[in-house]
Design a protein around this motif. Structure first.
Motif, PDB file in Angstrom:
ATOM      1  N   TRP A  72       0.878  -1.171   0.000  1.00 46.48           N
ATOM      2  CA  TRP A  72       0.000   0.000   0.000  1.00 46.48           C
ATOM      3  C   TRP A  72       0.914   1.220   0.000  1.00 46.48           C
ATOM      4  N   THR A  85       0.317  11.643 -11.051  1.00 45.38           N
ATOM      5  CA  THR A  85       0.115  10.219 -10.862  1.00 45.38           C
ATOM      6  C   THR A  85       1.483   9.555 -10.757  1.00 45.38           C
ATOM      7  N   GLN A  93       0.286  -5.601 -13.402  1.00 45.38           N
ATOM      8  CA  GLN A  93      -0.859  -5.210 -12.577  1.00 45.38           C
ATOM      9  C   GLN A  93      -2.088  -6.039 -12.944  1.00 45.38           C
ATOM     10  N   SER A  96      -4.454  -5.776 -10.052  1.00 42.39           N
ATOM     11  CA  SER A  96      -4.812  -4.424  -9.605  1.00 42.39           C
ATOM     12  C   SER A  96      -4.566  -3.392 -10.706  1.00 42.39           C
ATOM     13  N   SER A  99      -4.311   0.389 -10.090  1.00 39.56           N
ATOM     14  CA  SER A  99      -3.128   0.964  -9.447  1.00 39.56           C
ATOM     15  C   SER A  99      -1.940   1.064 -10.393  1.00 39.56           C
ATOM     16  N   TYR A 116      -3.934   9.554  -3.330  1.00 37.48           N
ATOM     17  CA  TYR A 116      -4.474   8.310  -3.860  1.00 37.48           C
ATOM     18  C   TYR A 116      -3.701   7.159  -3.225  1.00 37.48           C
ATOM     19  N   ASP A 117      -4.404   6.105  -2.906  1.00 37.12           N
ATOM     20  CA  ASP A 117      -3.786   4.916  -2.334  1.00 37.12           C
ATOM     21  C   ASP A 117      -3.610   3.866  -3.425  1.00 37.12           C
ATOM     22  N   TYR A 118      -2.361   3.601  -3.772  1.00 43.98           N
ATOM     23  CA  TYR A 118      -2.040   2.528  -4.704  1.00 43.98           C
ATOM     24  C   TYR A 118      -1.892   1.247  -3.897  1.00 43.98           C
ATOM     25  N   GLU A 119      -2.592   0.208  -4.293  1.00 42.90           N
ATOM     26  CA  GLU A 119      -2.461  -1.090  -3.639  1.00 42.90           C
ATOM     27  C   GLU A 119      -2.221  -2.136  -4.710  1.00 42.90           C
ATOM     28  N   PHE A 120      -1.212  -2.944  -4.487  1.00 39.71           N
ATOM     29  CA  PHE A 120      -0.903  -3.985  -5.453  1.00 39.71           C
ATOM     30  C   PHE A 120      -0.149  -5.122  -4.780  1.00 39.71           C
TER      31      PHE A 120
END
Length: 131
Positions: A72, A85, A93, A96, A99, A116-120
């Motif tokens: 995260w 971004t 990805q 996800s 993300s 923004y929360d990137y989750e991968f």
């Protein structure tokens, strides 16, 4: 009283567990390349040990990931008038796509003053250095 105290301690441990692995702040700074000043977009990083980088970096700070793990990364846009971004070059990805960080393709850019929360999850077999 003991039950209340135990409940508060339990709640605090859960709240602490819900923190991003990395926090990045995108901003503008004057940087010097070849002894010449120029305005540039930089990334200040906050690492899991909560140690702030003192100077923004361009490109961004080194982030270390382990394949097979879930991550995260919270990205704040501190640019005053521009969307931003983060695109994760080389990361697959499949699980996800939201993300991926490609603006207006896999998601919306981050407006000024927002995050923004990137989750991968990094797929097994996709190790290496990504730039």
């Amino acid at each position: 009283m003991f039950t209340l105290l135990t409940g508060i301690i339990s709640l605090l441990s859960v709240v602490h567990a819900w923190e991003p692995d990395y926090i990045l702040r995108v901003s503008e700074e004057t940087i010097y390349t070849d002894c010449s000043p120029r305005n540039s977009v930089v990334v200040n990083g906050m690492f899991p040990l909560r140690a702030w980088l003192t100077v923004g970096t361009s490109p961004g700070p080194l982030l270390r990931f382990t394949e097979g793990e879930h991550y995260w990364v919270r990205v704040y846009n501190d640019l005053p008038h521009e969307n931003t971004t983060i695109h994760w070059h080389g990361f697959t990805q499949f699980l996800s796509p939201f993300s991926d960080g490609t603006p207006q393709v896999s998601g919306w850019p981050i407006p000024p003053g927002h995050f923004y929360d990137y989750e991968f999850q990094l797929q097994m077999g996709h190790y290496g250095t990504y730039w």
